[in-house]
Design an enzyme around this catalytic site. Structure first.
Site, PDB file in Angstrom:
ATOM      1  N   HIS A  60     -17.362   9.410   6.588  1.00 33.35           N
ATOM      2  CA  HIS A  60     -16.654   8.838   7.750  1.00 33.35           C
ATOM      3  C   HIS A  60     -17.560   7.878   8.503  1.00 33.35           C
ATOM      4  O   HIS A  60     -18.526   8.289   9.141  1.00 33.35           O
ATOM      5  CB  HIS A  60     -16.197   9.966   8.687  1.00 33.35           C
ATOM      6  CG  HIS A  60     -15.295   9.483   9.781  1.00 33.35           C
ATOM      7  ND1 HIS A  60     -13.981   9.873   9.887  1.00 33.35           N
ATOM      8  CD2 HIS A  60     -15.503   8.620  10.812  1.00 33.35           C
ATOM      9  CE1 HIS A  60     -13.428   9.292  10.924  1.00 33.35           C
ATOM     10  NE2 HIS A  60     -14.338   8.519  11.519  1.00 33.35           N
ATOM     11  N   HIS A  62     -17.716   3.684  10.577  1.00 33.99           N
ATOM     12  CA  HIS A  62     -17.048   2.471  11.073  1.00 33.99           C
ATOM     13  C   HIS A  62     -17.970   1.279  10.832  1.00 33.99           C
ATOM     14  O   HIS A  62     -18.799   0.935  11.663  1.00 33.99           O
ATOM     15  CB  HIS A  62     -16.692   2.616  12.553  1.00 33.99           C
ATOM     16  CG  HIS A  62     -15.650   3.659  12.772  1.00 33.99           C
ATOM     17  ND1 HIS A  62     -14.304   3.375  12.852  1.00 33.99           N
ATOM     18  CD2 HIS A  62     -15.753   5.008  12.865  1.00 33.99           C
ATOM     19  CE1 HIS A  62     -13.623   4.502  12.989  1.00 33.99           C
ATOM     20  NE2 HIS A  62     -14.475   5.502  13.009  1.00 33.99           N
ATOM     21  N   GLN A 155      -6.497   1.478  14.756  1.00 31.76           N
ATOM     22  CA  GLN A 155      -7.260   1.965  15.915  1.00 31.76           C
ATOM     23  C   GLN A 155      -6.421   2.064  17.197  1.00 31.76           C
ATOM     24  O   GLN A 155      -6.576   2.990  17.985  1.00 31.76           O
ATOM     25  CB  GLN A 155      -8.458   1.029  16.156  1.00 31.76           C
ATOM     26  CG  GLN A 155      -9.236   1.271  17.429  1.00 31.76           C
ATOM     27  CD  GLN A 155     -10.119   2.507  17.368  1.00 31.76           C
ATOM     28  OE1 GLN A 155     -11.180   2.488  16.802  1.00 31.76           O
ATOM     29  NE2 GLN A 155      -9.650   3.601  17.958  1.00 31.76           N
ATOM     30  N   HIS A 213      -7.931   9.968  11.540  1.00 34.80           N
ATOM     31  CA  HIS A 213      -8.587  10.461  12.734  1.00 34.80           C
ATOM     32  C   HIS A 213      -7.571  11.427  13.348  1.00 34.80           C
ATOM     33  O   HIS A 213      -6.480  10.996  13.731  1.00 34.80           O
ATOM     34  CB  HIS A 213      -8.873   9.330  13.711  1.00 34.80           C
ATOM     35  CG  HIS A 213     -10.052   8.476  13.353  1.00 34.80           C
ATOM     36  ND1 HIS A 213     -10.097   7.720  12.217  1.00 34.80           N
ATOM     37  CD2 HIS A 213     -11.237   8.293  13.996  1.00 34.80           C
ATOM     38  CE1 HIS A 213     -11.271   7.088  12.178  1.00 34.80           C
ATOM     39  NE2 HIS A 213     -11.984   7.422  13.239  1.00 34.80           N
ATOM     40  N   GLU A 216      -8.789  14.077  17.751  1.00 34.39           N
ATOM     41  CA  GLU A 216     -10.134  13.813  18.289  1.00 34.39           C
ATOM     42  C   GLU A 216     -10.032  13.856  19.813  1.00 34.39           C
ATOM     43  O   GLU A 216     -10.057  12.834  20.502  1.00 34.39           O
ATOM     44  CB  GLU A 216     -10.675  12.459  17.812  1.00 34.39           C
ATOM     45  CG  GLU A 216     -12.158  12.286  18.180  1.00 34.39           C
ATOM     46  CD  GLU A 216     -12.728  10.921  17.803  1.00 34.39           C
ATOM     47  OE1 GLU A 216     -11.976  10.081  17.288  1.00 34.39           O
ATOM     48  OE2 GLU A 216     -13.938  10.721  18.032  1.00 34.39           O
ATOM     49  N   ASP A 312     -20.067   8.612  11.248  1.00 33.20           N
ATOM     50  CA  ASP A 312     -19.072   8.014  12.140  1.00 33.20           C
ATOM     51  C   ASP A 312     -19.537   6.692  12.741  1.00 33.20           C
ATOM     52  O   ASP A 312     -18.931   5.660  12.520  1.00 33.20           O
ATOM     53  CB  ASP A 312     -18.664   9.000  13.244  1.00 33.20           C
ATOM     54  CG  ASP A 312     -17.325   8.644  13.905  1.00 33.20           C
ATOM     55  OD1 ASP A 312     -16.691   7.676  13.474  1.00 33.20           O
ATOM     56  OD2 ASP A 312     -16.927   9.347  14.850  1.00 33.20           O
ATOM     57  N   TRP A 318     -19.233   3.290  20.585  1.00 37.32           N
ATOM     58  CA  TRP A 318     -19.078   4.733  20.818  1.00 37.32           C
ATOM     59  C   TRP A 318     -20.405   5.476  20.822  1.00 37.32           C
ATOM     60  O   TRP A 318     -20.498   6.593  21.309  1.00 37.32           O
ATOM     61  CB  TRP A 318     -18.155   5.346  19.752  1.00 37.32           C
ATOM     62  CG  TRP A 318     -16.768   4.807  19.831  1.00 37.32           C
ATOM     63  CD1 TRP A 318     -15.756   5.294  20.609  1.00 37.32           C
ATOM     64  CD2 TRP A 318     -16.227   3.675  19.130  1.00 37.32           C
ATOM     65  NE1 TRP A 318     -14.626   4.534  20.431  1.00 37.32           N
ATOM     66  CE2 TRP A 318     -14.880   3.540  19.534  1.00 37.32           C
ATOM     67  CE3 TRP A 318     -16.741   2.764  18.197  1.00 37.32           C
ATOM     68  CZ2 TRP A 318     -14.051   2.527  19.047  1.00 37.32           C
ATOM     69  CZ3 TRP A 318     -15.918   1.761  17.716  1.00 37.32           C
ATOM     70  CH2 TRP A 318     -14.591   1.650  18.147  1.00 37.32           C
TER      71      TRP A 318
END
Ligand code: FE2
Length: 430
Positions: A60, A62, A155, A213, A216, A312, A318
């Site tokens: 996982h 991005h 997203q 996702h 979360e 992630d 983030w």
């Protein structure tokens, strides 16, 4: 007797505890595995008893956002929602070249850390599909040394964002591999559940995998994992579906979870936790006690649900840390989930190697004869020592070729009456 093998790795310890093992590599595949092989190698590496593992796999990530930290500003609250808003500010400013060059730079980090496969969620909520085009180019360019699996990730919400559905289908048409989603970010629980159904139907129709996702959030009533399990079963998608994050499960009622976990196991849905991100993003609305937000990893493993740990984020809207080190990820996951027994520490290691390899459906993964000659030599004696030391990766091998070399940790000490260098192994008992 034939000629020499392309590569011979001598005297390795394997993650399952076997020691004194040689690996012979021919034509990019593992030709033989066993103690003291008679073969010779054009290249020979002496593992000297150290750990050799199949490569790390990040289930996982991005890759469209990575290494963008600080652009156009930093995330002040540290929350998921400010991260999404910040990413929304950055998106119109992205260029194809910038995304490609940052992704390639991260891929270098990953390979140097022994990651040879990444599943990357790429945001499709952009009518230009800039991130999709950029990461499709990156997937082509890194293919010789890194397996990159792309997830079409809406997203801003599959239903909440006006053109997400159309863009997700366009991305899949362009060759994105996996169907993504974000049900907890849709406008209502009902829309979230409907998005899960629609996304699973798209995957079933196209013969694709699913990785949402999912839940979360710290909201214990966010139960989209239940719908994901139901749809997986209904559409016969078992073994091809993963729920990422599942952090609401941390806060759910125990009775409900006791019914939920067998349903998830029965459906064949895997879980992907992201310990570094979950521990910093969840619990932000709490005062004290502050929830950890990591999903119920040992309980899911005990229920027979496959669990992987993902990175992630690295230096993005983030998360302002990270270096592509899956041993960091396993270290955090092990701590937050209190997986400290020898068996649980071993499972934490498998959560960044074998478990994600199975979730991604990687072909030829492992150290058995016939597998791809992909492996990592670590400066550690065992998986738990590798996690404890975040051990240096001495050699990373892809298809029989050494693609990265590292050095052992070396510090020269100047202490009266003590050795000149430091050794982090457990000293022998006096
Ligand atoms: Fe994510």
């Amino acid at each position: 007797m034939g000629g020499p093998m392309d590569l011979l790795l001598r005297n390795a310890t394997l993650p399952d505890g076997r020691t004194g093992i040689d690996l012979a590599v021919d034509a990019g595949r593992i030709a033989e595995v066993g103690p003291r092989l008679a073969a010779r190698g054009a290249v020979e590496i002496d593992a000297a008893g150290r750990l050799v593992t199949p490569p790390f796999v990040d289930a996982h990530f991005h890759l469209d956002a990575t290494l963008s930290h600080g652009q156009p500003r930093i995330n002040r609250s540290g929350t998921l929602l400010e991260g999404i808003a910040l990413w929304g500010e950055l998106k119109p400013l992205l260029t194809h070249e910038a995304v490609v060059s940052r992704a390639l730079a991260y891929a270098d980090w990953a390979v140097a850390r022994g990651i040879l496969a990444i599943r990357a969620h790429v945001d499709v909520c952009d009518d230009r599909l800039l991130g999709v085009e950029a990461l499709l180019e990156v997937r082509r360019r890194v293919a010789p040394y890194l397996d990159l699996q792309l997830v079409a990730f809406p997203q801003d919400g599959f239903y909440r964002s006006a053109s997400a559905e159309r863009n997700l289908l366009r991305a899949l048409d362009l060759g994105v591999d996996v169907v993504g989603g974000i049900p907890h970010f849709e406008r209502t629980m009902d829309e979230g559940a409907r998005s899960v159904r629609a996304l699973c139907e798209i995957a079933a129709k196209r013969g694709l995998r699913v990785d949402l996702h999912c839940d979360e959030t710290d909201d214990p009533l966010s139960r989209h994992i239940e719908t994901l399990a139901l749809e997986t079963r209904r559409l016969g998608l078992g073994g091809r579906v993963a729920g990422s994050h599942l952090t609401s499960m941390h806060s759910m009622d125990n009775y409900y979870v006791s019914k939920l976990l067998p349903l998830v196991a029965e459906a064949g849905v895997a879980a992907i936790a992201n310990p570094l991100i979950n521990i910093v993003i969840q619990g932000r609305h709490d005062t004290y006690p502050k929830r950890r937000g990591l999903t119920r990893v040992p309980e899911m493993l005990a229920a027979g649900i496959p669990v992987a740990f993902g990175q992630d984020c690295t230096l993005d809207p983030w998360y302002s840390l990270g270096s592509g080190d899956m041993l960091d990820v396993a270290h955090m996951g092990l701590h937050v989930a209190q997986m400290t027994s020898p068996e649980a520490m071993h499972q934490a290691f498998l959560a960044v190697t074998e478990a994600p390899a199975r979730i991604l459906g990687l072909e030829g993964y492992g150290l058995a004869r016939g597998c791809h000659a992909d492996f990592v030599l670590l400066d550690a004696a065992s998986p738990s020592e590798a996690i404890r030391l975040r051990a240096p990766r001495l050699a990373v091998v892809r298809r029989g070729r050494v693609v990265s070399r590292g050095a052992p940790l070396a510090c020269q000490l100047d202490l009266p009456g003590r050795p000149a260098s430091v050794d982090f192994r457990l000293p022998p008992r006096a």
